[in-house]
Design a protein around this motif. Structure first.
Motif, short mmCIF file in Angstrom:
data_model
loop_
_atom_site.label_atom_id
_atom_site.label_comp_id
_atom_site.label_asym_id
_atom_site.label_seq_id
_atom_site.Cartn_x
_atom_site.Cartn_y
_atom_site.Cartn_z
N SER A 158 7.51 0.63 4.97
CA SER A 158 6.55 1.60 5.52
C SER A 158 7.26 2.64 6.38
O SER A 158 6.67 3.66 6.73
CB SER A 158 5.49 0.88 6.36
OG SER A 158 6.05 0.35 7.56
N THR A 184 0.27 4.18 -2.73
CA THR A 184 -0.10 5.53 -2.29
C THR A 184 0.90 6.57 -2.79
O THR A 184 0.51 7.65 -3.24
CB THR A 184 -0.17 5.58 -0.75
OG1 THR A 184 -1.15 4.63 -0.30
CG2 THR A 184 -0.56 6.97 -0.27
N GLN A 185 2.18 6.23 -2.72
CA GLN A 185 3.22 7.16 -3.17
C GLN A 185 3.07 7.47 -4.67
O GLN A 185 3.15 8.63 -5.08
CB GLN A 185 4.60 6.57 -2.90
CG GLN A 185 5.76 7.52 -3.22
CD GLN A 185 7.11 6.93 -2.86
OE1 GLN A 185 7.23 5.75 -2.50
NE2 GLN A 185 8.15 7.74 -2.95
N GLN A 216 0.81 -1.21 0.00
CA GLN A 216 0.00 0.00 0.00
C GLN A 216 0.84 1.27 0.00
O GLN A 216 0.48 2.26 -0.64
CB GLN A 216 -0.93 0.00 1.21
CG GLN A 216 -1.99 1.09 1.17
CD GLN A 216 -2.89 0.97 -0.05
OE1 GLN A 216 -3.49 -0.06 -0.29
NE2 GLN A 216 -2.97 2.03 -0.84
N ALA A 217 1.97 1.25 0.69
CA ALA A 217 2.81 2.46 0.76
C ALA A 217 3.27 2.89 -0.62
O ALA A 217 3.26 4.09 -0.95
CB ALA A 217 4.01 2.21 1.67
N SER A 261 0.34 7.13 -6.47
CA SER A 261 -0.93 7.82 -6.68
C SER A 261 -0.80 9.31 -6.37
O SER A 261 -1.37 10.15 -7.09
CB SER A 261 -2.01 7.18 -5.80
OG SER A 261 -3.22 7.85 -5.94
N ARG A 262 -0.06 9.64 -5.34
CA ARG A 262 0.13 11.05 -4.99
C ARG A 262 1.02 11.76 -5.99
O ARG A 262 0.82 12.95 -6.29
CB ARG A 262 0.72 11.15 -3.58
CG ARG A 262 -0.26 10.77 -2.47
CD ARG A 262 0.43 10.75 -1.12
NE ARG A 262 -0.53 10.44 -0.05
CZ ARG A 262 -0.18 10.21 1.21
NH1 ARG A 262 1.10 10.26 1.56
NH2 ARG A 262 -1.11 9.92 2.11
N GLY A 272 -6.65 1.06 -6.43
CA GLY A 272 -5.61 1.76 -5.67
C GLY A 272 -5.26 1.13 -4.35
O GLY A 272 -4.47 1.68 -3.58
N LYS A 273 -5.83 -0.05 -4.06
CA LYS A 273 -5.59 -0.71 -2.78
C LYS A 273 -4.74 -1.96 -2.98
O LYS A 273 -4.81 -2.63 -4.01
CB LYS A 273 -6.92 -1.10 -2.12
CG LYS A 273 -7.84 0.07 -1.81
CD LYS A 273 -9.13 -0.42 -1.21
CE LYS A 273 -10.10 0.72 -0.92
NZ LYS A 273 -11.38 0.22 -0.35
#
Length: 436
Positions: free
Chosen positions: A350, A232-233, A228-229, A235-236, A261-262
């Motif tokens: 993480s 998320t990175q 997930q980390a 995606s941002r 996105g998960k």
């Protein structure tokens, strides 16, 4: 199904393939492919092993031999050619001295691809072109993309990128074999908008601190657990890009695509008949898959009574989500307790000071094996100037929050980089097992 060269000829437009040194026209590659067919009639309906070579040669050979030969074996570098009876090695095969009309061959060719050999000797599995292209999409938007090729094109993941670009008439930029910073520079030069890579390769690209110079619209992860980390990175960094991670294997082909996105995938997919494969969970908590397309192999696939194959991927269900823990065959045995390196790596990654992590077994006279880790710090001046013992204490503190005692690394080494195998996956065998 129509062979590859015929499919490309039917398309109204075509993309181009760019390398660091040249630009290749698909029309020219098709012409070269027909020339090979006309000069090698002795290979019609035969089995051919394509030896390692430049991308241009590979594309020409695939165009020439699909629908012309009985089988194609894609031989990556440093992989032994399979001992198949009647197998012709290309381009070692002698060409005919004069051009003659090649025989009309309509046979469906089987494409044999080698596994990466991460957990043992590489195995060969055969797929039809129809199965390999079952998940390839076609649209005006996809046609406008420019893909980057980071995977070896002789392997399953690289072949998927190559075929997607060819059949969607998108452009393709070959950056294989280059250092990450050079890859990003070449991708920026040609305005690459779509990249598919393992999580390990994505971390290398992120470490260049120049990835945000690319106008990415399609981001794909595969080959390893997408934690997930990292999702998320990315995606941002690219909020407007389509982000997805793929579960696929050389043995079973493409299994499913997760686009929410998960990390992991929804539990409802365990009863979803619309996926390319059927999914089940074994008593050992391994993911089982049942491909809907037939797969040829050098030895019969090991299937259970219901036709499912054990992927050896250990999973756990949390709420309405299925998460991957790691490979069952790669577990570290700490006094009888199984530790999955991938799970520990996810915890390490993480930490806000770590950019890359490699977890492996260290031999122990008392416990059999212990957990050890190599970590690469983020290229941040503040982090790089910090006391390493303080950073190590922070890492261990995070590990104690998320891991059981036997899963916590007993040795953490700070290194400049970690190694990867030719498939772009983390190489846990590079240094062997260390001793106390």
């Amino acid at each position: 199904m129509t062979n590859l060269i015929s499919q490309l000829k039917k398309l109204e437009t075509s993309g181009v393939i760019r390398t660091a040194a040249q630009e290749l026209s698909i029309t020219d590659l098709i012409t070269k492919a027909y020339r090979i067919r006309s000069r090698t009639p002795q290979l019609a309906a035969k089995k051919v092993a394509i030896l390692p070579g430049p991308l241009e040669d590979l594309v020409v050979n695939l165009l020439a031999f699909d629908g012309f030969c009985e089988a194609i074996y894609l031989c990556p570098a440093n992989t032994t050619v399979p001992p198949v009876e009647g197998l012709h090695l290309w381009p070692i095969v002698s060409e005919a001295s004069t051009d003659i009309k090649s025989p009309a061959i309509s046979k469906q060719t089987t494409w044999y691809i080698a596994t990466s050999g991460t957990t043992g000797k590489p195995k060969w599995f055969g797929h039809t072109l129809e199965a390999l292209t079952a998940n390839i999409k076609h649209s005006t938007n996809l046609q406008k993309l420019t893909w980057a090729l980071l995977y070896q094109p002789f392997r399953f993941a690289g072949l998927q990128v190559l075929l997607q670009a060819l059949l969607s008439t998108a452009d393709l930029v070959d950056v294989t074999g280059l250092e990450p910073i050079k890859q990003v520079e070449l991708m920026a030069l040609h305005q690459v908008t779509a990249v598919s890579a393992t999580p390990s390769l994505w971390r290398q690209l992120l470490m260049t601190q120049q990835l945000d110079t690319l106008p990415l619209r399609h981001i794909t992860l595969g080959g390893e657990i997408a934690e997930q980390a990292l999702l998320t990175q990315l995606s941002r960094l690219f909020p407007k890009a389509k982000l997805r991670h793929i579960y696929a294997s050389t043995e079973a082909g493409v299994g499913f695509v997760v686009a929410d996105g998960k990390a992991g995938f929804p539990t409802q997919w365990l009863d979803n008949s619309s996926l390319p494969v059927e999914l089940e969970i074994s008593e050992q908590q391994h993911l089982l898959v049942k491909p809907k397309c037939s797969v040829a192999s050098e030895a019969p696939l090991e299937l259970n009574s219901n036709g499912f194959m054990d992927t050896q991927d250990r999973i756990e269900i949390i709420g309405d989500r299925v998460f991957f823990l790691g490979r069952a065959t790669g577990a570290i045995n700490v006094g009888g307790n199984k530790v999955y390196p991938e799970k520990v790596e996810q915890v390490l990654l993480s930490c806000d000071t770590i950019s890359q992590a490699r977890v492996y077994a260290k031999k122990s006279a008392m416990m059999g094996e212990l957990v050890a880790a190599d970590v690469v710090l983020l290229s941040d001046p503040l982090i790089m100037s910090s006391d390493l013992s303080t950073i190590k204490l922070q890492i261990l503190k995070e590990c104690k929050k998320q891991l059981q005692r036997f899963e916590i690394p007993t040795k953490i080494s700070f290194v400049d980089n970690v190694s990867y195998n030719p498939s772009g996956k983390l190489n846990r065998q590079s240094n062997g097992k260390q001793h106390d």
